[in-house]
Design an enzyme around this catalytic site. Sequence first.
Site, PDB file in Angstrom:
ATOM      1  N   GLU A 240       0.762  -1.050  -0.169  1.00  0.00           N
ATOM      2  CA  GLU A 240      -0.170  -0.114  -0.077  1.00  0.00           C
ATOM      3  C   GLU A 240       0.827   1.254  -0.038  1.00  0.00           C
ATOM      4  O   GLU A 240       1.824   1.349   0.613  1.00  0.00           O
ATOM      5  CB  GLU A 240      -0.980   0.153   1.258  1.00  0.00           C
TER       6      GLU A 240
ATOM      7  N   ARG B   6      -3.544   5.139 -24.649  1.00  0.00           N
ATOM      8  CA  ARG B   6      -3.996   4.362 -25.808  1.00  0.00           C
ATOM      9  C   ARG B   6      -5.471   3.788 -25.624  1.00  0.00           C
ATOM     10  O   ARG B   6      -5.952   3.317 -26.505  1.00  0.00           O
ATOM     11  CB  ARG B   6      -2.870   3.193 -25.741  1.00  0.00           C
TER      12      ARG B   6
ATOM     13  N   HIS C 297      -1.296  10.715 -26.510  1.00  0.00           N
ATOM     14  CA  HIS C 297      -1.437   9.744 -27.461  1.00  0.00           C
ATOM     15  C   HIS C 297      -2.487  10.048 -28.678  1.00  0.00           C
ATOM     16  O   HIS C 297      -2.648   9.895 -29.655  1.00  0.00           O
ATOM     17  CB  HIS C 297      -1.666   8.361 -27.116  1.00  0.00           C
TER      18      HIS C 297
ATOM     19  N   LYS D 198       0.523   0.668 -42.411  1.00  0.00           N
ATOM     20  CA  LYS D 198       0.790  -0.541 -41.556  1.00  0.00           C
ATOM     21  C   LYS D 198      -0.438  -1.189 -41.055  1.00  0.00           C
ATOM     22  O   LYS D 198      -1.714  -0.737 -41.174  1.00  0.00           O
ATOM     23  CB  LYS D 198       1.228   0.176 -40.120  1.00  0.00           C
TER      24      LYS D 198
ATOM     25  N   ARG E 298      -2.250  -3.724 -38.283  1.00  0.00           N
ATOM     26  CA  ARG E 298      -1.749  -4.227 -37.200  1.00  0.00           C
ATOM     27  C   ARG E 298      -2.490  -5.819 -36.912  1.00  0.00           C
ATOM     28  O   ARG E 298      -3.493  -5.786 -37.093  1.00  0.00           O
ATOM     29  CB  ARG E 298      -2.472  -3.476 -35.917  1.00  0.00           C
TER      30      ARG E 298
ATOM     31  N   ASP F 272       7.214   9.578 -34.008  1.00  0.00           N
ATOM     32  CA  ASP F 272       6.122   9.065 -33.368  1.00  0.00           C
ATOM     33  C   ASP F 272       6.013   9.476 -31.795  1.00  0.00           C
ATOM     34  O   ASP F 272       6.909  10.187 -31.570  1.00  0.00           O
ATOM     35  CB  ASP F 272       6.357   7.461 -33.078  1.00  0.00           C
TER      36      ASP F 272
ATOM     37  N   THR G 214       7.021  -1.371 -27.474  1.00  0.00           N
ATOM     38  CA  THR G 214       7.761  -2.525 -27.920  1.00  0.00           C
ATOM     39  C   THR G 214       8.864  -2.364 -29.087  1.00  0.00           C
ATOM     40  O   THR G 214       9.650  -3.191 -29.330  1.00  0.00           O
ATOM     41  CB  THR G 214       6.771  -4.016 -27.960  1.00  0.00           C
TER      42      THR G 214
END
Length: 315
Positions: free
Chosen positions: A41, A98, A132, A195, A197, A221, A226
């Site tokens: 906590e 996101r 984003h 692109k 996905r 970007d 990742t």
Amino acid sequence: MFINHLKIFAGHSNPEMAREICEYLSIPLGQAVVKRFSDDEVFVEIKENVRGADVFVIQSTCPPVNDHLMELLIMVDALRRASARRITAVMPYYGYARQDRKTAPRTPITAKLVANLITVAGARRVLTMDLHAGQIQGFFDIPVDHLFAAPVLIDYIKDTFREKDIVIVSPDAGGVERARAYAKRLEAGLAIIDKRRIRPNESEVMNVVGDVKGKVAIILDDMIDTAGTICQAAQALAERGAVEVHGMATHPVLSGPAVERISKSPMKSVVVTNTIPLREEALKIKRIKVLSVSKLLAEAIRRIHNDDSVSSLFV
């Protein structure tokens, strides 16, 4: 000059940035204890008087996201109960950004939930950078100052790639507006990666739209997570004749296999900012360069505190 009644506090996510901001403003970092009990906590105790103060809490909700988010919420609650006049959550990186819409049936809009949590905790203003999705500003019913790292990144590009034929590359359709704005200010070419996905955190580059042959390609970007997207884009650009490929992003999340992918990619450099501190593995990769946006955030804090305009910092 010491600014009366302005106080800066920080959680554990980015202490170096907090120190740089305080140095710019010539004020000491606020004294607070942020620790954990044996069951994990979070406990916060403000160790100085903040009654009537204009308080800014600096905390990126970066990995471990939930820990840093709870630190922010509890610190804001502690300051509210200590009678701070106004509390501004300074979030250089906004976690959960996101998840800004329903992408499938029965899924959450977590970016909105986080906005609700911050508001209910007691924040009366939010200062953040390179969201984003810009519509996240509308998730709040309190003022949101949305800064961009563009001034810092554009200056770097001008200094580093002077007299070179550069092309700004958007790694996907969603980043075209950002890439176009950079290309316009740099008087450079524009290219787009088409692109598709396959599944979360995995993508496949299908095509390059635009002329990159014989040029220095800079992939732009908002974040590198990742690194699958940016590394595949770099490979595609190299195959289509770009003489150099560089990566550039505001937020270096760099989770999972990101560092390994970057080290094996054809990119000569990857330029990021200090909105998120680099992990140990990333610090060892010489091609990763970190630029500081601390002064930009510090100037925004100064202007907000003095009720001056911050609009000139938005571009």
